[in-house]
Design an enzyme around this catalytic site. Structure first.
Site, mmCIF file in Angstrom:
data_model
loop_
_atom_site.group_PDB
_atom_site.id
_atom_site.type_symbol
_atom_site.label_atom_id
_atom_site.label_comp_id
_atom_site.label_asym_id
_atom_site.label_seq_id
_atom_site.Cartn_x
_atom_site.Cartn_y
_atom_site.Cartn_z
ATOM 1 N N HIS A 34 40.779 75.441 -59.355
ATOM 2 C CA HIS A 34 40.609 74.547 -60.503
ATOM 3 C C HIS A 34 41.622 74.933 -61.575
ATOM 4 O O HIS A 34 41.794 76.121 -61.851
ATOM 5 C CB HIS A 34 39.165 74.671 -61.025
ATOM 6 C CG HIS A 34 38.919 73.921 -62.288
ATOM 7 N ND1 HIS A 34 39.012 72.545 -62.372
ATOM 8 C CD2 HIS A 34 38.597 74.362 -63.526
ATOM 9 C CE1 HIS A 34 38.757 72.178 -63.613
ATOM 10 N NE2 HIS A 34 38.498 73.263 -64.338
ATOM 11 N N HIS A 92 48.303 69.939 -58.729
ATOM 12 C CA HIS A 92 48.851 70.773 -59.802
ATOM 13 C C HIS A 92 50.138 71.516 -59.481
ATOM 14 O O HIS A 92 50.632 72.244 -60.336
ATOM 15 C CB HIS A 92 47.792 71.783 -60.266
ATOM 16 C CG HIS A 92 46.582 71.121 -60.837
ATOM 17 N ND1 HIS A 92 46.619 70.389 -62.000
ATOM 18 C CD2 HIS A 92 45.309 71.044 -60.384
ATOM 19 C CE1 HIS A 92 45.405 69.897 -62.248
ATOM 20 N NE2 HIS A 92 44.596 70.287 -61.279
#
Ligand SMILES: *[C@@H]1O[C@H](CO)[C@@H](O)[C@H](O)[C@H]1NC(C)=O
Length: 134
Positions: free
Chosen positions: A127, A33
């Site tokens: 996450h 990410h």
């Protein structure tokens, strides 16, 4: 430069020894990410590790364009697993699967600048929840 990199590495290893599973999750989060450069080719990136799947295509993935340390600071002081909205907005690119030819997956890029929602654990994002408020 070398000493900065090696001291970061040593610090990283030290944290890993303390909390191996959480460390793994932060490393995985970074890999999936965080892309410092906003100039990414979604089709190229999404067809490589760790996104490539045995069958089909990953539907979407968001890359945050900021230094890892800045992203990690979203979770400053958060120990228990908690979904947390960033205070500042981040520039991002979301790669969205459009179609696939067998094993080759084709993606389009959606870019923007908004706050992001991540799950924090032991002071690190583990996450990516979504773009926008949690
Ligand atoms: C991404 O790279 C592929 C192949 O390397 C190329 O065909 C495609 O045009 C590129 N996409 C963009 C948006 O630059």
């Amino acid at each position: 430069m070398v000493s900065k990199v090696s001291s970061l590495l040593i610090f990283g290893i030290f944290l890993c020894v303390l909390h191996w599973s959480e460390c793994q999750n932060w490393i995985a989060f970074r890999r999936k990410h965080i892309a410092y450069s906003s100039n990414i080719n979604c089709t190229n990136v999404m067809n490589r590790y760790p996104f490539r799947k045995q069958h089909g295509c990953k539907q979407l993935n968001t890359f945050i364009h900021a230094p890892a340390k800045t992203v990690q600071n979203i979770c400053r002081g958060v120990m228990q697993p908690t979904d947390t909205t960033s205070i500042a907005p981040f520039r991002y690119t979301t790669c969205v699967n459009t179609f696939h030819h067998g094993h080759h997956c084709v993606y389009k890029a959606k870019t923007g600048r908004r706050v992001i929602c991540v799950t924090c654990e032991r002071r690190s994002p583990v996450h990516f929840v979504k773009v926008g408020q949690c």
